[in-house]
Structure formats: structure tokens, C-alpha cells
Design a protein around this motif. Structure first.
Motif, short mmCIF file in Angstrom:
data_model
loop_
_atom_site.label_atom_id
_atom_site.label_comp_id
_atom_site.label_asym_id
_atom_site.label_seq_id
_atom_site.Cartn_x
_atom_site.Cartn_y
_atom_site.Cartn_z
N TYR A 152 0.80 -1.27 -0.03
CA TYR A 152 -0.06 0.13 -0.08
C TYR A 152 0.73 1.18 0.11
O TYR A 152 1.52 1.57 1.15
CB TYR A 152 -0.92 -0.05 1.24
CG TYR A 152 -1.89 -0.87 1.34
CD1 TYR A 152 -3.36 -0.46 0.54
CD2 TYR A 152 -2.12 -2.25 1.64
CE1 TYR A 152 -4.48 -1.23 0.63
CE2 TYR A 152 -3.00 -3.18 1.46
CZ TYR A 152 -4.16 -2.61 1.05
OH TYR A 152 -5.29 -3.34 0.95
N PRO A 153 0.98 1.90 -1.09
CA PRO A 153 1.60 3.46 -1.09
C PRO A 153 0.68 4.32 -0.19
O PRO A 153 -0.74 4.30 -0.04
CB PRO A 153 1.56 3.82 -2.49
CG PRO A 153 0.45 2.99 -3.11
CD PRO A 153 0.30 1.80 -2.42
N GLY A 154 1.32 5.30 0.62
CA GLY A 154 0.38 6.04 1.22
C GLY A 154 1.10 7.22 1.92
O GLY A 154 2.49 7.53 1.36
N LEU A 155 0.44 7.89 2.75
CA LEU A 155 1.03 9.08 3.23
C LEU A 155 0.92 9.03 4.97
O LEU A 155 -0.13 8.66 5.27
CB LEU A 155 -0.02 10.42 2.83
CG LEU A 155 0.65 11.84 3.35
CD1 LEU A 155 1.87 11.92 2.32
CD2 LEU A 155 -0.40 12.70 2.89
N ARG A 182 4.55 15.31 7.19
CA ARG A 182 3.75 14.66 6.13
C ARG A 182 5.06 14.18 5.33
O ARG A 182 5.81 14.83 4.77
CB ARG A 182 2.98 15.39 5.40
CG ARG A 182 1.96 15.84 6.06
CD ARG A 182 0.92 16.88 5.25
NE ARG A 182 0.27 16.35 4.10
CZ ARG A 182 -0.92 15.84 3.79
NH1 ARG A 182 -1.67 15.73 4.91
NH2 ARG A 182 -1.38 15.53 2.84
N TYR A 183 4.91 12.90 5.10
CA TYR A 183 5.67 12.16 4.09
C TYR A 183 5.19 10.94 3.29
O TYR A 183 4.40 10.31 4.15
CB TYR A 183 7.15 11.82 4.73
CG TYR A 183 7.22 11.01 5.81
CD1 TYR A 183 7.43 9.43 5.72
CD2 TYR A 183 7.02 11.49 6.96
CE1 TYR A 183 7.39 8.86 6.81
CE2 TYR A 183 7.25 10.95 8.16
CZ TYR A 183 7.40 9.51 8.04
OH TYR A 183 7.47 8.59 9.36
N ARG A 184 5.73 10.58 2.35
CA ARG A 184 5.20 9.35 1.50
C ARG A 184 6.04 8.10 1.88
O ARG A 184 7.21 8.18 2.25
CB ARG A 184 5.35 9.58 0.00
CG ARG A 184 4.36 10.85 -0.57
CD ARG A 184 4.28 10.52 -1.95
NE ARG A 184 3.42 11.58 -2.56
CZ ARG A 184 2.14 11.57 -2.55
NH1 ARG A 184 1.49 10.51 -1.93
NH2 ARG A 184 1.21 12.42 -2.83
N ILE A 185 5.26 7.15 2.01
CA ILE A 185 5.77 5.67 2.36
C ILE A 185 4.96 4.63 1.76
O ILE A 185 3.86 4.88 0.83
CB ILE A 185 5.50 5.41 3.98
CG1 ILE A 185 4.10 5.29 4.34
CG2 ILE A 185 6.21 6.56 4.79
CD1 ILE A 185 3.85 4.89 5.72
N PHE A 186 5.50 3.36 1.83
CA PHE A 186 4.64 2.33 1.26
C PHE A 186 4.79 1.20 2.65
O PHE A 186 5.74 1.43 3.52
CB PHE A 186 5.25 1.65 0.08
CG PHE A 186 6.67 0.97 0.12
CD1 PHE A 186 6.51 -0.22 0.51
CD2 PHE A 186 7.67 1.71 -0.01
CE1 PHE A 186 7.67 -1.02 0.53
CE2 PHE A 186 8.88 0.92 0.20
CZ PHE A 186 8.89 -0.26 0.35
#
Length: 198
Positions: free
Chosen positions: A9-12, A26-30
């Protein structure tokens, strides 16, 4: 062959502190959603993924639960039985996989199901930066509107020198499904909201 429940799941990730000094990030993760019955088969089918073995990305049982090599599903089922929760179905873990051997999971979330597929409990596994680990197991009575699960727990495990122990966690979870998934935690003390993470 049936479709796998495991997925990436890619997400924030978002954190917002309200006191004593406002701060937000805030940063993007998977993240990996791993059906604990599917791990070895995933590793056989994905060249760059290892299950209890090295890989560009990997999952190591010892990074979770009691830190032993005891199968993780067995450990979770033991928690469920001790709490008197009837389960017996799939256990799916949302966590960060190891990448190039490194990993830190401040929070891992286990979705525990009955044999009919109904969600019966969520186990929140918290790691602190000192290498300690604690789990909050909370039965699921019924999903709320839109399938959202709301749960609370009093803090009983030291996580950060910046947060006292006299806190309450309010979890709001949209379990994995066709619309994705979401986990948010609001932390409050006697003075009101302190931190929101999602």
C-alpha cells in the motif's frame, strides 16, 4: 489459484502535535499488508522479497511479536485465546518491510479474522526506540459507518521522552478493502488533544 490478500500500500504518513509547541510533518511511504499464511509463498513468487531470509525487501518474524522464531500467527492466536477472543481465521499484518536489511516499525497493526472472514480484533504492536515492544489487543464489536472501526486504550507503555504515560489513544481504522485502508491515532491527556498521527 485464489487471489492473495497480501499487498503493498503506497500512502502518506502525517503527524500533528498541538502542545506544548505545534509541529507537523507529512511524508510518503509504502507499507506491506502480509497475510501471515502467505509469507513463504510470496517469497517464492517474488524474486526481490525474502521471508525470514535476506532480500532487497524482506519480512523477518523476529521483528515482531516476542522477537522469537515462533510463527507469528501462532503468537497472535495465543494473544487472542488468552483474551477470550474467538478468531481462527486470517491474520493480516500491516507493517514496514525491511529494505536493504533495515527497518523500524513504530506501529504495526494486525487485523484478526474469524473463519467466516469477519474482523474480530485488532492488535496494535508498538515499538519504541529502545528496542522494547508492547501490544494492545482490542476486540472489534461491529464496524461503524462506512466500515470504520473506532477503539480506545489507555497508554501503558513508554514510547517517547516527549510524551507522559497518563494518556489515552483513540484509534480510527478503515480495515483493508477495495477502497484502501487507513489508520489514525489521536492521543489526548487530561488537558485535551496532544497528538494526531495517521
Amino acid at each position: 489459484m485464489s487471489q492473495r490478500a497480501s499487498a503493498l500500500y503506497p500512502g502518506l504518513v502525517a503527524h500533528r502535535r498541538t502542545r506544548p509547541r505545534a509541529h507537523a510533518l507529512r511524508y510518503r511511504i509504502f507499507m506491506l499488508l502480509l497475510d501471515l499464511d502467505e509469507g513463504p509463498a510470496l517469497a517464492r513468487g517474488l524474486r526481490l522479497f525474502g521471508f525470514d531470509a535476506p532480500g532487497l525487501t524482506s519480512f523477518q518474524t523476529r521483528d515482531h511479536g516476542d522477537g522469537s522464531d515462533t510463527p507469528l500467527k501462532m503468537q497472535v492466536e495465543r494473544h487472542l485465546a488468552e483474551a477470550g477472543v474467538e478468531a481462527g481465521g486470517a491474520v493480516r499484518l500491516l507493517c514496514m518491510p525491511r529494505v536493504l536489511g533495515g527497518v523500524f516499525n513504530p506501529l504495526s497493526v494486525y487485523f484478526c479474522h474469524r473463519p467466516d472472514g469477519a474482523l474480530c480484533a485488532i492488535l496494535y504492536e508498538v515499538n519504541n526506540t529502545f528496542g522494547d515492544r508492547h501490544s494492545y489487543l482490542i476486540p472489534v464489536a461491529d464496524d461503524g459507518p462506512g466500515g470504520v472501526v473506532r477503539q480506545t486504550a489507555d497508554k501503558v507503555f513508554f514510547v517517547s521522552p516527549f510524551m507522559d504515560m497518563d494518556l489515552t489513544y483513540a484509534f480510527k481504522v478503515r480495515p483493508p478493502g477495495p477502497g484502501g485502508l487507513a489508520v489514525s491515532i489521536d492521543v489526548a491527556d487530561a488537558g485535551g488533544p496532544l497528538l494526531s498521527a495517521s
